[in-house]
Every structure is written in structure tokens, then in C-alpha cells.
Design a protein around this motif. Structure first.
Motif, PDB file in Angstrom:
ATOM      1  N   ILE A 239       0.856  -1.195   0.000  1.00  0.00           N
ATOM      2  CA  ILE A 239       0.000   0.000   0.000  1.00  0.00           C
ATOM      3  C   ILE A 239       0.889   1.241   0.000  1.00  0.00           C
ATOM      4  N   SER A 240       0.755   2.090  -1.011  1.00  0.00           N
ATOM      5  CA  SER A 240       1.546   3.324  -1.072  1.00  0.00           C
ATOM      6  C   SER A 240       0.789   4.521  -0.503  1.00  0.00           C
ATOM      7  N   HIS A 241      -0.534   4.384  -0.376  1.00  0.00           N
ATOM      8  CA  HIS A 241      -1.333   5.479   0.197  1.00  0.00           C
ATOM      9  C   HIS A 241      -2.561   4.879   0.860  1.00  0.00           C
ATOM     10  N   PHE A 242      -2.840   5.331   2.088  1.00  0.00           N
ATOM     11  CA  PHE A 242      -4.004   4.839   2.833  1.00  0.00           C
ATOM     12  C   PHE A 242      -4.717   6.026   3.467  1.00  0.00           C
ATOM     13  N   ALA A 249     -12.336   3.081   3.409  1.00  0.00           N
ATOM     14  CA  ALA A 249     -10.917   3.376   3.198  1.00  0.00           C
ATOM     15  C   ALA A 249     -10.615   3.429   1.703  1.00  0.00           C
ATOM     16  N   ASN A 250      -9.748   4.369   1.327  1.00  0.00           N
ATOM     17  CA  ASN A 250      -9.233   4.457  -0.039  1.00  0.00           C
ATOM     18  C   ASN A 250      -7.751   4.133   0.013  1.00  0.00           C
ATOM     19  N   MET A 251      -7.333   3.169  -0.805  1.00  0.00           N
ATOM     20  CA  MET A 251      -5.949   2.729  -0.793  1.00  0.00           C
ATOM     21  C   MET A 251      -5.394   2.720  -2.207  1.00  0.00           C
ATOM     22  N   ILE A 252      -4.128   3.087  -2.330  1.00  0.00           N
ATOM     23  CA  ILE A 252      -3.401   2.903  -3.584  1.00  0.00           C
ATOM     24  C   ILE A 252      -2.529   1.675  -3.399  1.00  0.00           C
ATOM     25  N   THR A 284       1.610  11.699  -7.809  1.00  0.00           N
ATOM     26  CA  THR A 284       1.441  12.314  -6.488  1.00  0.00           C
ATOM     27  C   THR A 284       1.731  11.309  -5.385  1.00  0.00           C
ATOM     28  N   TYR A 285       1.179  10.096  -5.491  1.00  0.00           N
ATOM     29  CA  TYR A 285       1.367   9.095  -4.450  1.00  0.00           C
ATOM     30  C   TYR A 285       2.787   8.549  -4.447  1.00  0.00           C
ATOM     31  N   GLU A 286       3.393   8.433  -5.632  1.00  0.00           N
ATOM     32  CA  GLU A 286       4.791   8.009  -5.694  1.00  0.00           C
ATOM     33  C   GLU A 286       5.686   9.026  -4.990  1.00  0.00           C
TER      34      GLU A 286
END
Length: 309
Positions: A239-242, A249-252, A284-286
Motif C-alpha cells: 500500500i503506497s497510500h491509505f 478506506a481508499n488505498m493505492i 502524487t502518491y509516488e
């Protein structure tokens, strides 16, 4: 192939590039995004031999580009700040380019002038900003170079002309196996044309990836459970974003999509959606993962403001 190893360029009061390393293969379109001052223009000027590096090395097909006219004749460069001979028109610029580039194609030049509907006898000083950029693009493509460098290529062009220029660049790369490097403020301008994309921030290359890999290696999950939970519930999943709001929950997530979805379904959630990611979200998440607070949205707003000015 372009090989850049630990490229550093300093000016009197600041370092524009620091230890930039990348490899750009033949027959590809390499996009570079970054805000003003990120070092994009300096990077291209170093690659074309306009600037001598203060550290590191630049090799084009194994040859150093600095102070080598033979290598430079294989490069066509359209800078952000365009320059033409004083009082020159397109015909005069054509004569100069024909004397500089051995593979300059007069027929291609005439064809492009007709397609862009630019007058060849009119002084370039009387052209609008967009027309001047079109003229520079015509001259670059007519050189038939092995390497094409475009700095803020689409600045000043209307949407129809942007798409036309993109198509011409793609066709040139595909037909001749040339390589192109395109810099821009805006991710939106590059995501539909580039094979690789890199993010330059404060003189450093902080992210570089194949476009298709970026788009297929990560995805967004929206999930909810009746019971209370936190990120630890998903141990073992990359998970790179939580982000959690209430029970949702929104997760990448990165990894094999089918395998991960099967694992999540086994947890018996009351909501499970798999959503695609835009390139802006991915970057953005990276960046967050790398510890940077640089905002892609702000960069695109800056690019849009520059395009309107």
C-alpha cells in the motif's frame, strides 16, 4: 542511446542539476515534467552541448556531446526561449539549417510549412508566439535528426495545434526510429504521447518510469467493513497510500490485481471497488512514498497559467 551519469550543473549562486542519472533508448519519446526552476531547460541545454557539465558525463551513442560538432549535427533542439536570425523569415532560416544539418529535407520543410499554413516570406518577428513555436518545430523536424529535444513544446499552441504537433512527433519517432525528449509543466500534455516519464524536482531526478508500467502496476481500492479497522488489517499488501473516512478506506495498491482482489474479498468487506488511477494520482502518491511534498496539481495549474499568458 543517451546515457547521463551523475550530471551536475552549477551556476554562481545555485545548483541547477545535481547527480542526475538516466538512460534514454533509441526510438522512444521521453517526457520530463517539473515546475519552473526544476532544471528541465538546463538538462536539455547540457544534452545539446550548450552548457558544459560541472560534473558527471553525457554520452550520445557512446560519444561525449560537449564540444563535438559531429554529435550536435545529429540533434535538433527547440528551446523554451526561441531564437531566430534578426529579420529572418522561414526561407532564410531554411538556408541556414540546410548548411548546418547534412540530412535537412527541403521537401519535408515545404510540406510542413504548407500544413502549418505559415508564410515563408514573412518576417518571423511578426509571427505570434504560437506561430514562432510552429516555425521552430518545422525546422527541427525537417533536419531529420536522430535526437529531437523540445522544451515546453506546446506552450502557446491552441488545442488543435497541440494535437497536430504531437502526431508529427510520434510519426517521426515511429518512421525513422528517432528519439525525442519533451519537457513540460503539465503531466496532461505528456501522458498520451510518451513511452517514459520522469519527474525533475529541485535539480534532481526523483521519479522515472515506463508509462505503461506506471498505469498497470498500481490501482485504487475503495473498501469498507462493518467492524472497526486500520491499515494493519492489510498487512502483506503493498500500500503506497491509505486514507480512511468513517468505515470507508481508499488505498493505492501495487502488485497483481487479481491476487490482491481475491485476498480482499476473502476478508468479506461490505464494499469493494477497484478503480483506475490517473497519471497525476500515480505521480502524487509516488512522490509521497519518496517523502516529497511536491504537488502535481500545483504544477499543472502553473502550466495552465503559462499557456494562457
Amino acid at each position: 542511446m543517451i546515457e547521463v551519469k551523475n550530471l551536475t550543473k552549477r551556476f554562481q549562486d545555485f545548483t541547477a542539476l545535481e547527480n542526475v542519472t538516466c538512460t534514454i533508448g533509441s526510438g522512444c519519446i521521453y517526457g520530463m515534467v517539473g515546475s519552473n526552476g526544476a532544471g528541465k531547460s538546463t538538462f536539455l541545454r547540457a544534452l545539446t552541448g550548450v552548457y558544459q557539465p560541472d560534473g558527471g558525463r553525457i554520452l550520445i551513442d557512446g560519444m561525449p556531446v560537449w564540444d563535438d560538432p559531429a554529435v550536435k549535427r545529429r540533434i535538433a533542439y527547440v528551446p523554451d526561449e526561441l531564437y531566430f536570425l534578426s529579420g529572418a523569415n522561414l526561407n532564410r532560416m531554411e538556408r541556414m539549417y540546410r548548411n548546418t544539418y547534412p540530412d535537412f529535407d527541403p521537401e519535408q520543410f515545404r510540406k510542413l510549412c504548407s500544413q502549418f499554413q505559415l508564410p515563408r516570406n514573412k518576417s518571423l518577428g511578426q509571427f505570434s508566439k504560437g506561430m514562432r513555436r510552429q516555425a521552430a518545430t518545422i525546422l527541427a523536424l525537417s533536419c531529420k535528426p536522430d535526437y529531437l529535444f523540445f522544451d515546453e513544446t506546446f506552450d502557446g499552441l491552441d488545442p488543435v495545434m497541440r494535437n497536430f504537433v504531437k502526431r508529427l512527433i510520434c510519426e517521426d519517432v515511429l518512421e525513422r526510429g528517432a528519439s525525442a525528449i519533451i519537457t513540460s509543466h503539465s503531466l496532461r500534455e505528456l501522458e498520451d504521447i510518451c513511452d517514459q516519464l520522469a519527474l525533475l524536482h529541485k535539480g534532481g531526478l526523483v521519479l522515472e518510469s515506463d508509462i505503461e508500467n506506471l498505469k498497470t502496476s498500481q490501482f485504487k481500492i475503495q473498501i469498507a467493513f462493518r467492524e472497526e479497522y486500520d491499515k494493519s488489517k492489510f498487512d502483506g499488501i503493498q500500500i503506497s497510500h491509505f486514507e480512511k473516512s468513517g468505515s470507508v478506506a481508499n488505498m493505492i495498491v501495487g502488485g497483481d490485481r487479481d491476487d490482491i482482489v481475491d485476498k480482499l474479498r476473502a476478508m468479506q468487506p461490505i464494499l469493494l471497488d477497484v478503480l483506475p488511477l490517473s497519471l497525476e494520482e500515480i505521480f502524487t502518491y509516488e512522490m509521497e512514498t519518496l517523502g516529497y511534498t511536491f504537488q502535481i496539481d500545483e504544477m499543472n495549474e502553473e502550466g495552465a497559467a503559462n499557456a494562457k499568458s
